[in-house]
Design an enzyme around this catalytic site. Structure first.
Site, PDB file in Angstrom:
ATOM      1  N   LYS A  16       0.928  -1.153  -0.088  1.00 15.77           N
ATOM      2  CA  LYS A  16      -0.018  -0.060  -0.030  1.00 15.77           C
ATOM      3  C   LYS A  16       0.746   1.360   0.002  1.00 15.77           C
ATOM      4  O   LYS A  16       0.614   2.086  -0.832  1.00 15.77           O
ATOM      5  CB  LYS A  16      -0.800  -0.017   1.245  1.00 15.77           C
ATOM      6  N   ARG A  91      -9.382   0.531   8.462  1.00 11.05           N
ATOM      7  CA  ARG A  91      -9.073  -0.819   8.871  1.00 11.05           C
ATOM      8  C   ARG A  91      -9.882  -1.565   9.428  1.00 11.05           C
ATOM      9  O   ARG A  91      -9.868  -2.828   9.986  1.00 11.05           O
ATOM     10  CB  ARG A  91      -7.846  -0.924   9.694  1.00 11.05           C
ATOM     11  N   ARG A 128      11.646  -5.288   5.076  1.00 15.55           N
ATOM     12  CA  ARG A 128      11.288  -3.728   4.887  1.00 15.55           C
ATOM     13  C   ARG A 128      12.183  -3.020   5.637  1.00 15.55           C
ATOM     14  O   ARG A 128      12.578  -3.115   6.841  1.00 15.55           O
ATOM     15  CB  ARG A 128       9.808  -3.519   5.242  1.00 15.55           C
ATOM     16  N   ARG A 161      11.319  -1.092  11.152  1.00 15.53           N
ATOM     17  CA  ARG A 161      10.570  -0.632  12.274  1.00 15.53           C
ATOM     18  C   ARG A 161      10.328  -1.751  13.298  1.00 15.53           C
ATOM     19  O   ARG A 161      10.385  -2.956  12.872  1.00 15.53           O
ATOM     20  CB  ARG A 161       9.073  -0.603  11.315  1.00 15.53           C
ATOM     21  N   ARG A 172      -0.346  -9.017  13.726  1.00 11.89           N
ATOM     22  CA  ARG A 172      -0.802  -8.084  12.416  1.00 11.89           C
ATOM     23  C   ARG A 172      -1.801  -8.853  11.597  1.00 11.89           C
ATOM     24  O   ARG A 172      -2.618  -8.323  11.069  1.00 11.89           O
ATOM     25  CB  ARG A 172       0.182  -7.168  12.022  1.00 11.89           C
TER      26      ARG A 172
HETATM   27  P1  ADP Z   1       1.456  -1.668   7.374  1.00 13.63           P
HETATM   28  O1  ADP Z   1       2.097  -0.582   6.414  1.00 13.63           O
HETATM   29  O2  ADP Z   1       2.411  -2.847   7.839  1.00 13.63           O
HETATM   30  O3  ADP Z   1       0.103  -2.044   7.104  1.00 13.63           O
HETATM   31  P2  ADP Z   1       0.732   0.650   8.968  1.00 13.63           P
HETATM   32  O4  ADP Z   1       2.015   1.671   9.207  1.00 13.63           O
HETATM   33  O5  ADP Z   1      -0.371   1.227   8.321  1.00 13.63           O
HETATM   34  O6  ADP Z   1       1.252  -0.854   8.937  1.00 13.63           O
HETATM   35  O7  ADP Z   1       0.274   0.643  10.769  1.00 13.63           O
HETATM   36  C1  ADP Z   1       1.202   0.380  11.649  1.00 13.63           C
HETATM   37  C2  ADP Z   1       0.376   0.150  13.040  1.00 13.63           C
HETATM   38  O8  ADP Z   1      -0.345   1.273  13.034  1.00 13.63           O
HETATM   39  C3  ADP Z   1      -0.813  -0.967  12.860  1.00 13.63           C
HETATM   40  O9  ADP Z   1      -0.309  -2.079  13.117  1.00 13.63           O
HETATM   41  C4  ADP Z   1      -1.789  -0.355  13.818  1.00 13.63           C
HETATM   42  O10 ADP Z   1      -1.278  -0.653  15.316  1.00 13.63           O
HETATM   43  C5  ADP Z   1      -1.643   1.128  13.753  1.00 13.63           C
HETATM   44  N1  ADP Z   1      -2.879   1.507  12.820  1.00 13.63           N
HETATM   45  C6  ADP Z   1      -2.508   2.297  11.611  1.00 13.63           C
HETATM   46  N2  ADP Z   1      -3.760   2.540  10.959  1.00 13.63           N
HETATM   47  C7  ADP Z   1      -4.502   1.990  11.673  1.00 13.63           C
HETATM   48  C8  ADP Z   1      -6.195   2.045  11.607  1.00 13.63           C
HETATM   49  N3  ADP Z   1      -6.839   2.598  10.584  1.00 13.63           N
HETATM   50  N4  ADP Z   1      -6.721   1.607  12.562  1.00 13.63           N
HETATM   51  C9  ADP Z   1      -6.268   0.998  13.535  1.00 13.63           C
HETATM   52  N5  ADP Z   1      -4.802   1.065  13.954  1.00 13.63           N
HETATM   53  C10 ADP Z   1      -4.062   1.315  12.892  1.00 13.63           C
HETATM   54  P1  ADP Z   2       2.239  -1.660   3.227  1.00 11.48           P
HETATM   55  O1  ADP Z   2       2.399  -0.351   3.117  1.00 11.48           O
HETATM   56  O2  ADP Z   2       1.060  -2.385   2.657  1.00 11.48           O
HETATM   57  O3  ADP Z   2       2.505  -2.221   4.546  1.00 11.48           O
HETATM   58  P2  ADP Z   2       4.914  -1.516   1.874  1.00 11.48           P
HETATM   59  O4  ADP Z   2       4.655  -0.763   0.595  1.00 11.48           O
HETATM   60  O5  ADP Z   2       5.547  -0.929   2.851  1.00 11.48           O
HETATM   61  O6  ADP Z   2       3.468  -2.290   2.196  1.00 11.48           O
HETATM   62  O7  ADP Z   2       5.739  -2.825   1.387  1.00 11.48           O
HETATM   63  C1  ADP Z   2       6.022  -3.738   2.330  1.00 11.48           C
HETATM   64  C2  ADP Z   2       7.560  -4.298   1.996  1.00 11.48           C
HETATM   65  O8  ADP Z   2       7.335  -4.991   0.583  1.00 11.48           O
HETATM   66  C3  ADP Z   2       8.529  -3.153   1.228  1.00 11.48           C
HETATM   67  O9  ADP Z   2       9.867  -3.798   1.901  1.00 11.48           O
HETATM   68  C4  ADP Z   2       8.441  -2.910  -0.197  1.00 11.48           C
HETATM   69  O10 ADP Z   2       9.634  -2.620  -0.670  1.00 11.48           O
HETATM   70  C5  ADP Z   2       8.181  -4.467  -0.390  1.00 11.48           C
HETATM   71  N1  ADP Z   2       7.267  -4.457  -1.670  1.00 11.48           N
HETATM   72  C6  ADP Z   2       6.397  -3.593  -2.064  1.00 11.48           C
HETATM   73  N2  ADP Z   2       5.673  -4.045  -3.159  1.00 11.48           N
HETATM   74  C7  ADP Z   2       6.435  -5.055  -3.538  1.00 11.48           C
HETATM   75  C8  ADP Z   2       6.105  -5.716  -4.805  1.00 11.48           C
HETATM   76  N3  ADP Z   2       5.298  -5.640  -5.800  1.00 11.48           N
HETATM   77  N4  ADP Z   2       7.193  -6.956  -5.042  1.00 11.48           N
HETATM   78  C9  ADP Z   2       7.848  -7.016  -4.072  1.00 11.48           C
HETATM   79  N5  ADP Z   2       8.234  -6.288  -2.634  1.00 11.48           N
HETATM   80  C10 ADP Z   2       7.166  -5.251  -2.503  1.00 11.48           C
END
Ligand code: ADP
Ligand code: ADP
Ligand code: ZN
Length: 218
Positions: A16, A91, A128, A161, A172
């Site tokens: 995302k 979410r 990541r 992170r 998660r």
């Molecule tokens: P990821 O990129 O791995 O999906 P995020 O950076 O979006 O993780 O979120 C990190 C953490 O922040 C989540 O595991 C949760 O604890 C909190 N968080 C983020 N967005 C939300 C949301 N919309 N509702 C509840 N918790 C959230």
């Molecule tokens: P989210 O915001 O949904 O948690 P991220 O965009 O941070 O996901 O991506 C999670 C990890 O996967 C990062 O290390 C990123 O570089 C890698 N990644 C993202 N898109 C791809 C893809 N299409 N193929 C392989 N790795 C990816």
């Protein structure tokens, strides 16, 4: 005035954030990430950051009231008046309902669901690398930075992170399946969603997302 509200759904690690940065630029929309907003609050030591920390460290969702207030405060700012891109919100179904109640009938809501199987998620998350400066993300193997430890985009330092450990990822993912996966169904029934295969290369995923955003807009 009608606003474009583009929502990116998907499991943690689905891509995302990676796509949001590119889509925001391409569509000229501000990128609003609730995860980034919480991390900003954590690093500044705000009361909201203190409240969210325990949930984030444990891999649980932060309670809806805290997230919704923070999100509404952000999208109420001037730069979001013409629309915005949501990464990591909603979410839960309660968050989707709260957002729906806030939007106007003429707002154009578009939902993209980036689909990646759980089997691919752990490797993505544990590899990541995130930039503390600009929020860009890299991956040790799939998308390494040109210079180890340094962000290609802003020259900032890269780090892992705290919640990107193998143990917390399981929590998660469980939270995603229980609380977030139903949000896709909720939108499917109301506005329709565009499902994108997130296992493709980042460029291919971007092309598919961009096509969705255009398709729904026209
Ligand atoms: P990821 O990129 O791995 O999906 P995020 O950076 O979006 O993780 O979120 C990190 C953490 O922040 C989540 O595991 C949760 O604890 C909190 N968080 C983020 N967005 C939300 C949301 N919309 N509702 C509840 N918790 C959230
Ligand atoms: P989210 O915001 O949904 O948690 P991220 O965009 O941070 O996901 O991506 C999670 C990890 O996967 C990062 O290390 C990123 O570089 C890698 N990644 C993202 N898109 C791809 C893809 N299409 N193929 C392989 N790795 C990816
Ligand atoms: Zn950076």
């Amino acid at each position: 005035m009608s606003r474009q509200v583009l929502i990116l759904l998907g499991a943690p690690g689905a891509g995302k954030g990676t796509q949001a940065v590119r889509l925001a630029e391409s569509l000229s929309l501000p990128h609003v990430s609730t995860g980034d907003l919480f991390r900003e609050n954590l690093s500044k030591g705000t009361p909201l950051g203190d409240k969210a920390k325990g949930y984030m460290d444990a891999g649980d969702l932060v309670p809806d009231e805290l997230v919704i207030d923070m999100l509404f405060d952000r999208v109420g700012r001037e730069d979001c008046a013409g629309g915005y891109l949501l990464d990591g919100f909603p979410r839960t179904v309660a968050q989707a309902e709260a957002l729906g109640a806030r939007l106007d009938a003429q707002d154009e809501v578009q939902v993209i669901d980036i689909e990646v199987p759980d089997s691919a998620i752990v490797e993505r998350i544990t590899g990541r690398l995130s930039c503390g400066g600009c929020g860009a993300v890299f991956h040790r193997s799939f998308n390494p930075p040109a210079t180890e430890g340094t962000c290609d985009r802003c020259g900032g330092g890269l780090s892992q992170r705290a919640d990107d450990s193998a143990e917390v990822v399981e929590k998660r993912l469980a939270a995603y399946h229980e609380q977030t996966a139903p949000v896709a169904g909720w939108y499917r029934e109301r506005v329709g969603i565009c499902a994108v295969d997130g296992t493709q290369s980042p460029d291919e995923v971007f092309g598919a997302c961009r096509a969705c955003a255009q398709e729904v807009a026209s």
